[in-house]
Design a protein around this motif. Sequence first.
Motif, PDB file in Angstrom:
ATOM      1  N   GLY A 138       0.821  -1.208   0.000  1.00 48.28           N
ATOM      2  CA  GLY A 138       0.000   0.000   0.000  1.00 48.28           C
ATOM      3  C   GLY A 138       0.855   1.259   0.000  1.00 48.28           C
ATOM      4  O   GLY A 138       0.585   2.217  -0.729  1.00 48.28           O
ATOM      5  N   ALA A 139       1.897   1.263   0.852  1.00 48.14           N
ATOM      6  CA  ALA A 139       2.794   2.422   0.903  1.00 48.14           C
ATOM      7  C   ALA A 139       3.534   2.586  -0.427  1.00 48.14           C
ATOM      8  O   ALA A 139       3.689   3.709  -0.936  1.00 48.14           O
ATOM      9  CB  ALA A 139       3.784   2.265   2.055  1.00 48.14           C
ATOM     10  N   MET A 140       3.984   1.475  -0.972  1.00 46.06           N
ATOM     11  CA  MET A 140       4.674   1.524  -2.259  1.00 46.06           C
ATOM     12  C   MET A 140       3.718   1.993  -3.356  1.00 46.06           C
ATOM     13  O   MET A 140       4.108   2.744  -4.254  1.00 46.06           O
ATOM     14  CB  MET A 140       5.251   0.153  -2.618  1.00 46.06           C
ATOM     15  N   GLY A 141       2.451   1.596  -3.246  1.00 45.03           N
ATOM     16  CA  GLY A 141       1.458   2.020  -4.229  1.00 45.03           C
ATOM     17  C   GLY A 141       1.271   3.522  -4.235  1.00 45.03           C
ATOM     18  O   GLY A 141       1.171   4.142  -5.294  1.00 45.03           O
ATOM     19  N   VAL A 142       1.229   4.126  -3.048  1.00 47.00           N
ATOM     20  CA  VAL A 142       1.087   5.578  -2.967  1.00 47.00           C
ATOM     21  C   VAL A 142       2.305   6.266  -3.588  1.00 47.00           C
ATOM     22  O   VAL A 142       2.175   7.215  -4.371  1.00 47.00           O
ATOM     23  CB  VAL A 142       0.890   6.017  -1.494  1.00 47.00           C
ATOM     24  N   LEU A 143       3.489   5.775  -3.262  1.00 46.46           N
ATOM     25  CA  LEU A 143       4.709   6.363  -3.832  1.00 46.46           C
ATOM     26  C   LEU A 143       4.763   6.207  -5.355  1.00 46.46           C
ATOM     27  O   LEU A 143       5.154   7.130  -6.069  1.00 46.46           O
ATOM     28  CB  LEU A 143       5.944   5.733  -3.194  1.00 46.46           C
ATOM     29  N   VAL A 144       4.363   5.034  -5.818  1.00 38.91           N
ATOM     30  CA  VAL A 144       4.416   4.774  -7.258  1.00 38.91           C
ATOM     31  C   VAL A 144       3.398   5.642  -7.995  1.00 38.91           C
ATOM     32  O   VAL A 144       3.702   6.187  -9.065  1.00 38.91           O
ATOM     33  CB  VAL A 144       4.192   3.272  -7.538  1.00 38.91           C
ATOM     34  N   VAL A 145       2.210   5.796  -7.434  1.00 36.10           N
ATOM     35  CA  VAL A 145       1.207   6.631  -8.097  1.00 36.10           C
ATOM     36  C   VAL A 145       1.674   8.086  -8.149  1.00 36.10           C
ATOM     37  O   VAL A 145       1.519   8.764  -9.176  1.00 36.10           O
ATOM     38  CB  VAL A 145      -0.160   6.495  -7.388  1.00 36.10           C
ATOM     39  N   LEU A 146       2.259   8.587  -7.072  1.00 41.58           N
ATOM     40  CA  LEU A 146       2.798   9.952  -7.090  1.00 41.58           C
ATOM     41  C   LEU A 146       3.948  10.079  -8.091  1.00 41.58           C
ATOM     42  O   LEU A 146       4.048  11.069  -8.822  1.00 41.58           O
ATOM     43  CB  LEU A 146       3.250  10.355  -5.693  1.00 41.58           C
ATOM     44  N   GLY A 147       4.813   9.068  -8.111  1.00 42.93           N
ATOM     45  CA  GLY A 147       5.918   9.081  -9.085  1.00 42.93           C
ATOM     46  C   GLY A 147       5.414   9.008 -10.516  1.00 42.93           C
ATOM     47  O   GLY A 147       5.931   9.695 -11.408  1.00 42.93           O
ATOM     48  N   CYS A 148       4.396   8.195 -10.752  1.00 39.93           N
ATOM     49  CA  CYS A 148       3.824   8.090 -12.103  1.00 39.93           C
ATOM     50  C   CYS A 148       3.168   9.402 -12.518  1.00 39.93           C
ATOM     51  O   CYS A 148       3.232   9.784 -13.692  1.00 39.93           O
ATOM     52  CB  CYS A 148       2.830   6.945 -12.167  1.00 39.93           C
ATOM     53  N   ALA A 149       2.531  10.082 -11.563  1.00 41.17           N
ATOM     54  CA  ALA A 149       1.935  11.383 -11.892  1.00 41.17           C
ATOM     55  C   ALA A 149       3.019  12.385 -12.286  1.00 41.17           C
ATOM     56  O   ALA A 149       2.867  13.134 -13.255  1.00 41.17           O
ATOM     57  CB  ALA A 149       1.127  11.903 -10.705  1.00 41.17           C
ATOM     58  N   ALA A 150       4.124  12.369 -11.540  1.00 39.67           N
ATOM     59  CA  ALA A 150       5.226  13.280 -11.871  1.00 39.67           C
ATOM     60  C   ALA A 150       5.834  12.934 -13.229  1.00 39.67           C
ATOM     61  O   ALA A 150       6.116  13.830 -14.046  1.00 39.67           O
ATOM     62  CB  ALA A 150       6.296  13.220 -10.784  1.00 39.67           C
ATOM     63  N   PHE A 151       6.017  11.642 -13.495  1.00 29.82           N
ATOM     64  CA  PHE A 151       6.592  11.247 -14.778  1.00 29.82           C
ATOM     65  C   PHE A 151       5.618  11.468 -15.926  1.00 29.82           C
ATOM     66  O   PHE A 151       6.037  11.679 -17.062  1.00 29.82           O
ATOM     67  CB  PHE A 151       7.077   9.803 -14.742  1.00 29.82           C
ATOM     68  N   SER A 152       4.324  11.427 -15.654  1.00 33.46           N
ATOM     69  CA  SER A 152       3.339  11.732 -16.705  1.00 33.46           C
ATOM     70  C   SER A 152       3.443  13.193 -17.122  1.00 33.46           C
ATOM     71  O   SER A 152       3.326  13.517 -18.314  1.00 33.46           O
ATOM     72  CB  SER A 152       1.933  11.418 -16.219  1.00 33.46           C
ATOM     73  N   ILE A 153       3.651  14.074 -16.149  1.00 36.85           N
ATOM     74  CA  ILE A 153       3.850  15.483 -16.484  1.00 36.85           C
ATOM     75  C   ILE A 153       5.113  15.647 -17.323  1.00 36.85           C
ATOM     76  O   ILE A 153       5.136  16.376 -18.317  1.00 36.85           O
ATOM     77  CB  ILE A 153       3.895  16.337 -15.204  1.00 36.85           C
ATOM     78  N   LEU A 154       6.175  14.957 -16.931  1.00 32.72           N
ATOM     79  CA  LEU A 154       7.410  14.997 -17.716  1.00 32.72           C
ATOM     80  C   LEU A 154       7.187  14.419 -19.110  1.00 32.72           C
ATOM     81  O   LEU A 154       7.719  14.943 -20.103  1.00 32.72           O
ATOM     82  CB  LEU A 154       8.514  14.233 -16.987  1.00 32.72           C
ATOM     83  N   GLU A 155       6.376  13.372 -19.205  1.00 33.19           N
ATOM     84  CA  GLU A 155       6.113  12.750 -20.499  1.00 33.19           C
ATOM     85  C   GLU A 155       5.326  13.694 -21.413  1.00 33.19           C
ATOM     86  O   GLU A 155       5.551  13.724 -22.625  1.00 33.19           O
ATOM     87  CB  GLU A 155       5.339  11.453 -20.286  1.00 33.19           C
ATOM     88  N   VAL A 156       4.426  14.487 -20.851  1.00 32.28           N
ATOM     89  CA  VAL A 156       3.696  15.475 -21.653  1.00 32.28           C
ATOM     90  C   VAL A 156       4.665  16.533 -22.186  1.00 32.28           C
ATOM     91  O   VAL A 156       4.592  16.930 -23.357  1.00 32.28           O
ATOM     92  CB  VAL A 156       2.556  16.113 -20.828  1.00 32.28           C
ATOM     93  N   PHE A 157       5.594  16.968 -21.347  1.00 32.63           N
ATOM     94  CA  PHE A 157       6.606  17.920 -21.800  1.00 32.63           C
ATOM     95  C   PHE A 157       7.449  17.334 -22.925  1.00 32.63           C
ATOM     96  O   PHE A 157       7.708  17.989 -23.944  1.00 32.63           O
ATOM     97  CB  PHE A 157       7.504  18.341 -20.631  1.00 32.63           C
ATOM     98  N   VAL A 158       7.863  16.084 -22.763  1.00 30.61           N
ATOM     99  CA  VAL A 158       8.674  15.422 -23.790  1.00 30.61           C
ATOM    100  C   VAL A 158       7.863  15.261 -25.076  1.00 30.61           C
ATOM    101  O   VAL A 158       8.398  15.412 -26.184  1.00 30.61           O
ATOM    102  CB  VAL A 158       9.200  14.065 -23.276  1.00 30.61           C
TER     103      VAL A 158
END
Length: 117
Positions: A73-93
């Motif tokens: 569960g803790a890893m899931g929260v971290l991964v979802v936050l990380g995926c959200a950050a990388f999604s923003i980076l992916e939109v920029f790319v």
Amino acid sequence: VAVVMGTGHYIKNFVPLVPFWLWPLMFLLEMIGALVKPFSLCMRLFANMIAGHLVLASFLTLIFLVTSYEARGAMGVLVVLGCAAFSILEVFVAFLQAYIFTFLATLFIASAVAPEH
């Protein structure tokens, strides 16, 4: 008439100032170049699009590597936050790659249709 004359000028534009006996080799090299440029643009765009998705997929698999449910569960929260950050980076790319793709396509098309100076 325009098709015949235009094709002749297009071919002559490929090999303007070389001896006549080199025209077949130059024509072959220029035609290969004309076919490789769009293919390389497509492969570059495809590789950049798929790379972002692979990074997100690899982050999502981190959830299932954790054995206990609490840690998962803790890893899931971290991964979802990380995926959200990388999604923003992916939109920029994606916007950056669209700009580069448009710029290079414009250069390639301009060099194919404009006569040499």
